[in-house]
Design a protein around this motif. Structure first.
Motif, PDB file in Angstrom:
ATOM      1  N   LYS A  40       4.837  28.827  24.696  1.00  0.00           N
ATOM      2  CA  LYS A  40       5.065  27.503  24.146  1.00  0.00           C
ATOM      3  C   LYS A  40       5.266  27.678  22.545  1.00  0.00           C
ATOM      4  O   LYS A  40       5.062  28.786  21.963  1.00  0.00           O
ATOM      5  CB  LYS A  40       4.150  26.618  24.427  1.00  0.00           C
ATOM      6  CG  LYS A  40       2.702  27.079  24.110  1.00  0.00           C
ATOM      7  CD  LYS A  40       1.878  25.917  24.788  1.00  0.00           C
ATOM      8  CE  LYS A  40       0.419  26.210  24.171  1.00  0.00           C
ATOM      9  NZ  LYS A  40      -0.858  25.350  24.912  1.00  0.00           N
ATOM     10  N   CYS A  41       5.568  26.609  21.659  1.00  0.00           N
ATOM     11  CA  CYS A  41       5.898  26.661  20.321  1.00  0.00           C
ATOM     12  C   CYS A  41       4.346  26.615  19.710  1.00  0.00           C
ATOM     13  O   CYS A  41       3.435  26.022  20.234  1.00  0.00           O
ATOM     14  CB  CYS A  41       6.643  25.239  19.964  1.00  0.00           C
ATOM     15  SG  CYS A  41       7.202  25.359  18.259  1.00  0.00           S
ATOM     16  N   PHE A  42       4.429  27.082  18.383  1.00  0.00           N
ATOM     17  CA  PHE A  42       3.369  26.945  17.373  1.00  0.00           C
ATOM     18  C   PHE A  42       2.625  25.531  17.363  1.00  0.00           C
ATOM     19  O   PHE A  42       1.577  25.403  17.455  1.00  0.00           O
ATOM     20  CB  PHE A  42       3.925  27.424  16.121  1.00  0.00           C
ATOM     21  CG  PHE A  42       2.587  27.392  15.168  1.00  0.00           C
ATOM     22  CD1 PHE A  42       1.596  28.443  15.117  1.00  0.00           C
ATOM     23  CD2 PHE A  42       2.581  26.435  14.086  1.00  0.00           C
ATOM     24  CE1 PHE A  42       0.377  28.250  14.102  1.00  0.00           C
ATOM     25  CE2 PHE A  42       1.503  26.280  13.175  1.00  0.00           C
ATOM     26  CZ  PHE A  42       0.450  27.331  13.275  1.00  0.00           C
ATOM     27  N   CYS A  43       3.898  24.808  17.672  1.00  0.00           N
ATOM     28  CA  CYS A  43       3.140  23.268  17.539  1.00  0.00           C
ATOM     29  C   CYS A  43       2.451  22.767  18.849  1.00  0.00           C
ATOM     30  O   CYS A  43       1.762  21.849  18.883  1.00  0.00           O
ATOM     31  CB  CYS A  43       4.315  22.182  17.220  1.00  0.00           C
ATOM     32  SG  CYS A  43       5.366  21.822  18.400  1.00  0.00           S
ATOM     33  N   GLY A  44       2.555  23.692  19.792  1.00  0.00           N
ATOM     34  CA  GLY A  44       1.715  23.190  21.091  1.00  0.00           C
ATOM     35  C   GLY A  44       2.648  22.977  22.271  1.00  0.00           C
ATOM     36  O   GLY A  44       2.078  22.710  23.151  1.00  0.00           O
ATOM     37  N   ILE A  65      15.019  26.722  20.076  1.00  0.00           N
ATOM     38  CA  ILE A  65      14.346  25.888  19.127  1.00  0.00           C
ATOM     39  C   ILE A  65      13.709  24.739  19.633  1.00  0.00           C
ATOM     40  O   ILE A  65      14.100  24.377  20.935  1.00  0.00           O
ATOM     41  CB  ILE A  65      15.614  25.152  18.356  1.00  0.00           C
ATOM     42  CG1 ILE A  65      15.195  24.199  17.236  1.00  0.00           C
ATOM     43  CG2 ILE A  65      16.730  24.334  19.093  1.00  0.00           C
ATOM     44  CD1 ILE A  65      16.087  23.537  16.293  1.00  0.00           C
ATOM     45  N   CYS A  66      12.593  24.573  19.229  1.00  0.00           N
ATOM     46  CA  CYS A  66      11.433  23.556  19.626  1.00  0.00           C
ATOM     47  C   CYS A  66      12.219  21.941  19.611  1.00  0.00           C
ATOM     48  O   CYS A  66      12.369  21.710  18.221  1.00  0.00           O
ATOM     49  CB  CYS A  66      10.130  23.600  19.123  1.00  0.00           C
ATOM     50  SG  CYS A  66       8.947  22.329  19.567  1.00  0.00           S
ATOM     51  N   LYS A  67      12.422  20.974  20.344  1.00  0.00           N
ATOM     52  CA  LYS A  67      12.876  19.868  20.106  1.00  0.00           C
ATOM     53  C   LYS A  67      12.022  18.825  19.472  1.00  0.00           C
ATOM     54  O   LYS A  67      12.109  17.987  18.912  1.00  0.00           O
ATOM     55  CB  LYS A  67      13.383  19.362  21.350  1.00  0.00           C
ATOM     56  CG  LYS A  67      14.653  20.109  21.841  1.00  0.00           C
ATOM     57  CD  LYS A  67      15.287  19.253  23.156  1.00  0.00           C
ATOM     58  CE  LYS A  67      16.726  19.596  23.562  1.00  0.00           C
ATOM     59  NZ  LYS A  67      17.039  18.789  24.806  1.00  0.00           N
ATOM     60  N   SER A  68      10.613  19.373  19.809  1.00  0.00           N
ATOM     61  CA  SER A  68       9.531  18.602  19.168  1.00  0.00           C
ATOM     62  C   SER A  68       9.333  18.728  17.539  1.00  0.00           C
ATOM     63  O   SER A  68       9.027  17.758  16.791  1.00  0.00           O
ATOM     64  CB  SER A  68       8.361  18.959  19.890  1.00  0.00           C
ATOM     65  OG  SER A  68       8.245  18.633  21.188  1.00  0.00           O
ATOM     66  N   CYS A  69       9.522  19.933  17.226  1.00  0.00           N
ATOM     67  CA  CYS A  69       9.200  20.334  15.665  1.00  0.00           C
ATOM     68  C   CYS A  69      10.353  21.081  14.946  1.00  0.00           C
ATOM     69  O   CYS A  69      10.475  20.776  13.725  1.00  0.00           O
ATOM     70  CB  CYS A  69       7.890  21.076  15.575  1.00  0.00           C
ATOM     71  SG  CYS A  69       7.979  22.735  15.890  1.00  0.00           S
ATOM     72  N   GLY A  70      11.027  21.640  15.574  1.00  0.00           N
ATOM     73  CA  GLY A  70      12.183  22.310  15.082  1.00  0.00           C
ATOM     74  C   GLY A  70      12.156  23.728  14.812  1.00  0.00           C
ATOM     75  O   GLY A  70      13.142  24.346  14.537  1.00  0.00           O
TER      76      GLY A  70
END
Ligand SMILES: [Zn+2]
Length: 345
Positions: A40-44, A65-70
């Motif tokens: 998962k992304c660094f943002c969780g 690309i993470c759709k939550s944080c970019g």
């Protein structure tokens, strides 16, 4: 380019690059270099859109690309335990297409090609004129070009400077030493033994690190309250201005880059440990310092901005391809060649 996935065959390879890729493949097949699938992304969050399936060499190191944080993360990456071997043996001949054994290539070895190198002056403005003793660290200093430039700029302003650089490549460090830099073989963990610094340089390094949490802890171990942290990475929103990649996201994407940042996504990662952005641009050149206070207002997602930036770069790239293939331009070129040819007969 809505939801475009970059999956071209990659750039043409000279002999040296071909050899490096062959060596890399052999090391991966024989498990001397391990690769791993990222989570998962660094943002969780685990809400990704695939951007590319292959890197610039056609190797299967794609990005999402993470759709939550970019934040853009690789789909697979080289295992952290294998990074030292990768940088020691494969990285430089692969990136620069240079055989390390040829002494005539001395000067171009271990140097990340300068893009728009104003990094030292960028940092210089943030260093207090009254500070007599200045201790600079550079993580991943390569041949020591940047740190030695900053050292002499500071010396010219009357500062007493200690400059220490570390790198995984012993060959690169030999060049740094020649430029008057104290050198340490290894990464952050080796620099820690030299204490804390006043200026920490990470130029074209941060986008190579496999674990951002670990990286932030390592940065903390090297800095004090007023330490100036300079981070330069190839900013992804700025791709439309980066001709060195032909404005092509796949050429920009390379197996060694574990993350692609915009100024926003880099700042968000730094903010998670209270490192505050002091100055920065989308190129990306950026200065951070450790803040006393917890950050109360988290930055908003940069997903839309990044996708728009990639779109602008893609349109520019397509225009160049269309221009190159334009029948009128081809006709004019043939005509000019014919006229010039006649003149010289
Ligand atoms: Zn995210």
């Amino acid at each position: 380019m809505k939801d475009k996935i970059f999956q071209g065959i990659g750039i043409p390879l000279d002999n040296s690059r071909r050899e490096a890729i062959n060596l890399f493949n052999e090391m991966v097949y024989t498990k001397k270099i391990e690769v791993e699938i990222t989570g998962k992304c660094f943002c969780g969050e685990n809400n990704f859109q695939i951007l590319s399936r292959f890197d610039r060499f056609g190797l299967p190191f794609g990005t999402k690309i993470c759709k939550s944080c970019g934040l853009i993360t690789q789909t697979i990456r080289i295992h952290p335990d294998s990074l030292s071997l990768f940088y020691e043996t494969v990285y430089w001949p692969l990136i620069n297409g240079i055989n390390l054994e040829t002494p005539e290539m001395e000067h171009s070895k271990f140097i990340t090609a300068p893009k728009k190198d104003e990094s030292t002056s960028f940092v210089l403005n943030h260093i207090s004129k009254n500070k007599k003793e200045v201790k600079i660290f550079e993580v991943g200093c390569g041949a020591g070009i940047r740190i030695s430039k900053l050292k002499s700029e500071l010396q010219n302003l009357g500062h007493n400077v200690t400059a220490i650089g570390c790198d995984y490549s012993e060959n690169a460090l030999l060049h740094a030493k020649k430029r008057g830099i104290k050198t340490v073989h290894g990464g952050f963990e080796e620099l820690v033994k030299k204490g804390k610094c006043d200026v920490l340089i990470m130029s074209h390094l941060f986008e190579h690190l496999p674990h951002l949490d670990v990286a932030l802890e390592q940065i903390e171990s090297l800095v004090e309250k007023k330490t100036i942290i300079y981070i330069e990475v190839p900013g992804v929103i700025d791709l439309e201005n980066k001709i060195e990649y032909g404005y092509n996201y796949q050429t920009y994407n390379v197996l060694a880059h574990t993350f692609n940042f915009s100024l926003n996504t880099l700042s968000k990662v730094m903010q998670s440990r209270n490192f505050k952005l002091v100055e920065g641009d989308e190129f990306i050149r950026s200065v951070f310092i450790k803040s006393e206070e917890e950050t109360k207002t988290p930055l908003k997602s940069d997903y839309e901005n990044i996708v728009k930036g990639l779109n602008r770069a893609y349109i520019k790239q397509q225009k160049i391809i269309n221009r190159r293939n334009s029948p009128l331009l081809k006709y004019i070129k043939t005509l000019v060649k014919a006229i010039l040819g006649k003149q010289f007969i």
